[in-house]
Design a protein around this motif. Structure first.
Motif, PDB file in Angstrom:
ATOM      1  N   GLY A  18      -2.936   7.307  12.599  1.00 41.26           N
ATOM      2  CA  GLY A  18      -2.117   6.107  12.530  1.00 41.26           C
ATOM      3  C   GLY A  18      -1.873   5.465  13.884  1.00 41.26           C
ATOM      4  O   GLY A  18      -1.412   4.324  13.959  1.00 41.26           O
ATOM      5  N   ARG A  19      -2.172   6.177  14.956  1.00 43.10           N
ATOM      6  CA  ARG A  19      -1.937   5.623  16.299  1.00 43.10           C
ATOM      7  C   ARG A  19      -2.893   4.460  16.544  1.00 43.10           C
ATOM      8  O   ARG A  19      -4.090   4.578  16.307  1.00 43.10           O
ATOM      9  N   VAL A  20      -2.344   3.350  17.027  1.00 38.94           N
ATOM     10  CA  VAL A  20      -3.185   2.205  17.373  1.00 38.94           C
ATOM     11  C   VAL A  20      -3.674   2.421  18.802  1.00 38.94           C
ATOM     12  O   VAL A  20      -2.902   2.775  19.688  1.00 38.94           O
ATOM     13  N   VAL A  21      -4.956   2.228  18.994  1.00 35.22           N
ATOM     14  CA  VAL A  21      -5.538   2.453  20.317  1.00 35.22           C
ATOM     15  C   VAL A  21      -6.303   1.223  20.754  1.00 35.22           C
ATOM     16  O   VAL A  21      -6.734   0.419  19.930  1.00 35.22           O
ATOM     17  N   VAL A  22      -6.455   1.094  22.072  1.00 40.44           N
ATOM     18  CA  VAL A  22      -7.295   0.047  22.628  1.00 40.44           C
ATOM     19  C   VAL A  22      -8.557   0.729  23.139  1.00 40.44           C
ATOM     20  O   VAL A  22      -8.479   1.730  23.845  1.00 40.44           O
ATOM     21  N   ILE A  23      -9.705   0.198  22.774  1.00 36.90           N
ATOM     22  CA  ILE A  23     -10.949   0.788  23.255  1.00 36.90           C
ATOM     23  C   ILE A  23     -11.163   0.277  24.669  1.00 36.90           C
ATOM     24  O   ILE A  23     -11.122  -0.934  24.916  1.00 36.90           O
ATOM     25  N   ASN A  24     -11.373   1.186  25.621  1.00 35.62           N
ATOM     26  CA  ASN A  24     -11.436   0.731  27.008  1.00 35.62           C
ATOM     27  C   ASN A  24     -12.809   0.884  27.639  1.00 35.62           C
ATOM     28  O   ASN A  24     -12.964   0.646  28.828  1.00 35.62           O
ATOM     29  N   PHE A  25     -13.799   1.288  26.873  1.00 38.23           N
ATOM     30  CA  PHE A  25     -15.140   1.449  27.454  1.00 38.23           C
ATOM     31  C   PHE A  25     -16.174   1.194  26.373  1.00 38.23           C
ATOM     32  O   PHE A  25     -15.960   1.510  25.211  1.00 38.23           O
ATOM     33  N   GLY A  26     -17.274   0.617  26.774  1.00 39.88           N
ATOM     34  CA  GLY A  26     -18.350   0.427  25.816  1.00 39.88           C
ATOM     35  C   GLY A  26     -18.430  -1.013  25.345  1.00 39.88           C
ATOM     36  O   GLY A  26     -17.718  -1.887  25.831  1.00 39.88           O
ATOM     37  N   PRO A  27     -19.307  -1.276  24.373  1.00 42.10           N
ATOM     38  CA  PRO A  27     -19.490  -2.657  23.909  1.00 42.10           C
ATOM     39  C   PRO A  27     -18.257  -3.244  23.238  1.00 42.10           C
ATOM     40  O   PRO A  27     -18.069  -4.450  23.244  1.00 42.10           O
ATOM     41  N   ASP A  28     -17.380  -2.393  22.682  1.00 41.17           N
ATOM     42  CA  ASP A  28     -16.187  -2.903  21.997  1.00 41.17           C
ATOM     43  C   ASP A  28     -14.951  -2.888  22.881  1.00 41.17           C
ATOM     44  O   ASP A  28     -13.834  -2.914  22.383  1.00 41.17           O
ATOM     45  N   ALA A  29     -15.139  -2.818  24.188  1.00 41.55           N
ATOM     46  CA  ALA A  29     -13.995  -2.707  25.092  1.00 41.55           C
ATOM     47  C   ALA A  29     -13.039  -3.866  24.908  1.00 41.55           C
ATOM     48  O   ALA A  29     -13.457  -5.014  24.831  1.00 41.55           O
ATOM     49  N   GLY A  61     -15.073   8.992  21.493  1.00 36.92           N
ATOM     50  CA  GLY A  61     -14.495   9.986  22.387  1.00 36.92           C
ATOM     51  C   GLY A  61     -13.129   9.541  22.851  1.00 36.92           C
ATOM     52  O   GLY A  61     -12.874   8.360  23.058  1.00 36.92           O
ATOM     53  N   VAL A  62     -12.272  10.523  23.084  1.00 35.07           N
ATOM     54  CA  VAL A  62     -10.899  10.232  23.455  1.00 35.07           C
ATOM     55  C   VAL A  62     -10.827   9.576  24.846  1.00 35.07           C
ATOM     56  O   VAL A  62      -9.883   8.858  25.171  1.00 35.07           O
ATOM     57  N   ARG A  63     -11.875   9.779  25.615  1.00 35.69           N
ATOM     58  CA  ARG A  63     -11.926   9.133  26.928  1.00 35.69           C
ATOM     59  C   ARG A  63     -12.149   7.630  26.846  1.00 35.69           C
ATOM     60  O   ARG A  63     -11.885   6.911  27.784  1.00 35.69           O
ATOM     61  N   ARG A  64     -12.664   7.194  25.725  1.00 34.86           N
ATOM     62  CA  ARG A  64     -12.977   5.764  25.600  1.00 34.86           C
ATOM     63  C   ARG A  64     -11.828   4.978  24.994  1.00 34.86           C
ATOM     64  O   ARG A  64     -11.964   3.791  24.736  1.00 34.86           O
ATOM     65  N   ILE A  65     -10.722   5.639  24.698  1.00 31.73           N
ATOM     66  CA  ILE A  65      -9.600   4.914  24.081  1.00 31.73           C
ATOM     67  C   ILE A  65      -8.367   5.046  24.950  1.00 31.73           C
ATOM     68  O   ILE A  65      -8.209   5.995  25.704  1.00 31.73           O
ATOM     69  N   SER A  66      -7.505   4.029  24.847  1.00 32.19           N
ATOM     70  CA  SER A  66      -6.203   4.066  25.503  1.00 32.19           C
ATOM     71  C   SER A  66      -5.162   3.995  24.411  1.00 32.19           C
ATOM     72  O   SER A  66      -5.171   3.087  23.594  1.00 32.19           O
ATOM     73  N   LEU A  67      -4.240   4.968  24.414  1.00 30.25           N
ATOM     74  CA  LEU A  67      -3.219   4.994  23.371  1.00 30.25           C
ATOM     75  C   LEU A  67      -2.186   3.911  23.616  1.00 30.25           C
ATOM     76  O   LEU A  67      -1.804   3.645  24.760  1.00 30.25           O
ATOM     77  N   THR A  68      -1.726   3.274  22.548  1.00 30.93           N
ATOM     78  CA  THR A  68      -0.640   2.302  22.675  1.00 30.93           C
ATOM     79  C   THR A  68       0.622   2.931  22.108  1.00 30.93           C
ATOM     80  O   THR A  68       0.632   4.061  21.657  1.00 30.93           O
ATOM     81  N   ASP A  69       1.719   2.149  22.138  1.00 30.02           N
ATOM     82  CA  ASP A  69       2.979   2.665  21.602  1.00 30.02           C
ATOM     83  C   ASP A  69       3.087   2.476  20.097  1.00 30.02           C
ATOM     84  O   ASP A  69       4.024   2.952  19.479  1.00 30.02           O
ATOM     85  N   ILE A  70       2.128   1.776  19.534  1.00 30.98           N
ATOM     86  CA  ILE A  70       2.248   1.422  18.115  1.00 30.98           C
ATOM     87  C   ILE A  70       1.600   2.502  17.246  1.00 30.98           C
ATOM     88  O   ILE A  70       0.486   2.943  17.516  1.00 30.98           O
ATOM     89  N   VAL A  71       2.321   2.907  16.216  1.00 25.98           N
ATOM     90  CA  VAL A  71       1.791   3.846  15.224  1.00 25.98           C
ATOM     91  C   VAL A  71       1.927   3.205  13.855  1.00 25.98           C
ATOM     92  O   VAL A  71       2.970   2.653  13.530  1.00 25.98           O
TER      93      VAL A  71
END
Lengths: 142, 178
Positions: A18-29, A61-71
């Motif tokens: 349920g955690r909303v994440v921002v993708i920070n690497f790759g084509p979908d950054a 991979g968990v390295r490619r995402i940044s967790l946000t505060d939104i769940v």
């Protein structure tokens, strides 16, 4: 775990369903997605929902995402597109995201990167006008 | 990137002779990087178990078997036999992944990393999707919690792409983002 420990919890953002994440690497950054299942300590299964954010269901991979505060609350593990979209619309997740400072800064940065020379000229003129108003007011107060 | 193993189904039989018009066909599912190696491994195993070899037999069909549904995470269990430097051992290993092929590749890499075994020293006896309640390894069982949540304590940020990376930074990085 004692009550004191919870009060001073260092971490507030967790990898969870349920955690909303921002993708920070790759084509979908730059795009956001929701964690719908956890594969292991280093990978998660994410989904857009695809119609809202453009991210398909995939392992990342968990390295490619940044967790946000939104769940997205009460999201069951491995939910379908339909249920995820329903949860998103009911909880106004997209609106919550776009109201955050993070989203606004990203948007402003993207807008600034897309300015044409004429836009930059207009910005320069507006800045000059703004500073003139401030300095006139400052002179008045002096 | 190491060679990707794929799951093949190879069907073969002894060549038909005037005395034996319709010999029994045998089907084998095995992991191989390509069809050619799948056929080769088929004969390697078949001549150990039955009286047939490449020269006396024929392969009827080779098909790649694809993952039926790669949209949810499964627990894969592998029963393997591998040669170490001093003997040959049986092992059971579990991996969580979305497709069997990915899990097999992880298996080979994991075995190489933990036991220094090469691909050729490993024989996969059986591979199966294991239900969560039947899993044995604490590494996979630890993820079976529905309310699982963990933080990411040490975050190493990297630029989104090579274009936006910079050689110098004004500030030292911080690894705490939560």
């Amino acid at each position: 775990l004692s009550f004191i420990y919870f009060k001073t919890m260092v971490f507030t953002r967790f990898v969870e369903v349920g955690r909303v994440v921002v993708i920070n690497f790759g084509p979908d950054a730059g795009k956001i997605a929701t964690i719908i299942d956890i594969v292991d300590g280093k990978r998660v299964l994410i989904d857009g929902p695809q119609s809202v954010t453009g991210i398909h269901r995939q392992v990342i991979g968990v390295r490619r995402i940044s967790l946000t505060d939104i769940v997205v609350a009460k999201l069951p593990r491995n939910s379908t597109q339909k249920n995820l979209l329903k949860a998103w619309t009911e909880q106004n997740t997209l609106a919550t995201w776009e109201a955050t400072a993070w989203a606004k800064k990203t948007k402003a940065k993207a807008a600034r990167a897309n300015t044409s020379d004429f836009d930059r000229f207009k910005i320069m003129v507006a800045k000059k006008q703004k500073s003139k108003i401030i300095s006139d007011k400052l002179a008045q107060l002096a | 990137m190491s060679r990707q193993m794929k799951l093949y189904q190879v069907v073969g039989r002894k060549a038909p002779t005037p005395t034996d018009e319709n010999p029994e066909a045998y089907r084998m599912k095995l992991f191989a990087p390509n069809e050619m190696m799948a056929k080769s491994r088929f004969w390697y195993f078949m001549h150990q178990m039955r009286k047939m070899k490449k020269t006396t037999g024929e392969i009827l069909d080779v098909n790649e078997i694809y993952e039926k549904n790669n949209r949810y995470v499964k627990n894969f269990g592998f029963w393997i036999k591998y040669n170490s430097r001093s003997g040959t051992h049986n092992m059971y290993r579990e991996y969580r992944d979305v497709t069997l092929n990915n899990a097999v590749n992880t298996l080979y890499n994991d075995m190489a990393g933990r036991h220094r075994s090469r691909n050729k020293s490993i024989q996969i006896i059986k591979s199966a999707t294991v239900a969560s309640k039947d899993c044995k390894r604490p590494g996979t069982m630890g993820i079976h919690n529905n309310k699982l949540k963990f933080p990411l304590p040490h975050r190493i940020m990297r630029p989104a792409s090579k274009q936006v990376r910079s050689l110098y930074n004004a500030n030292r990085p911080s690894t705490h983002y939560n």
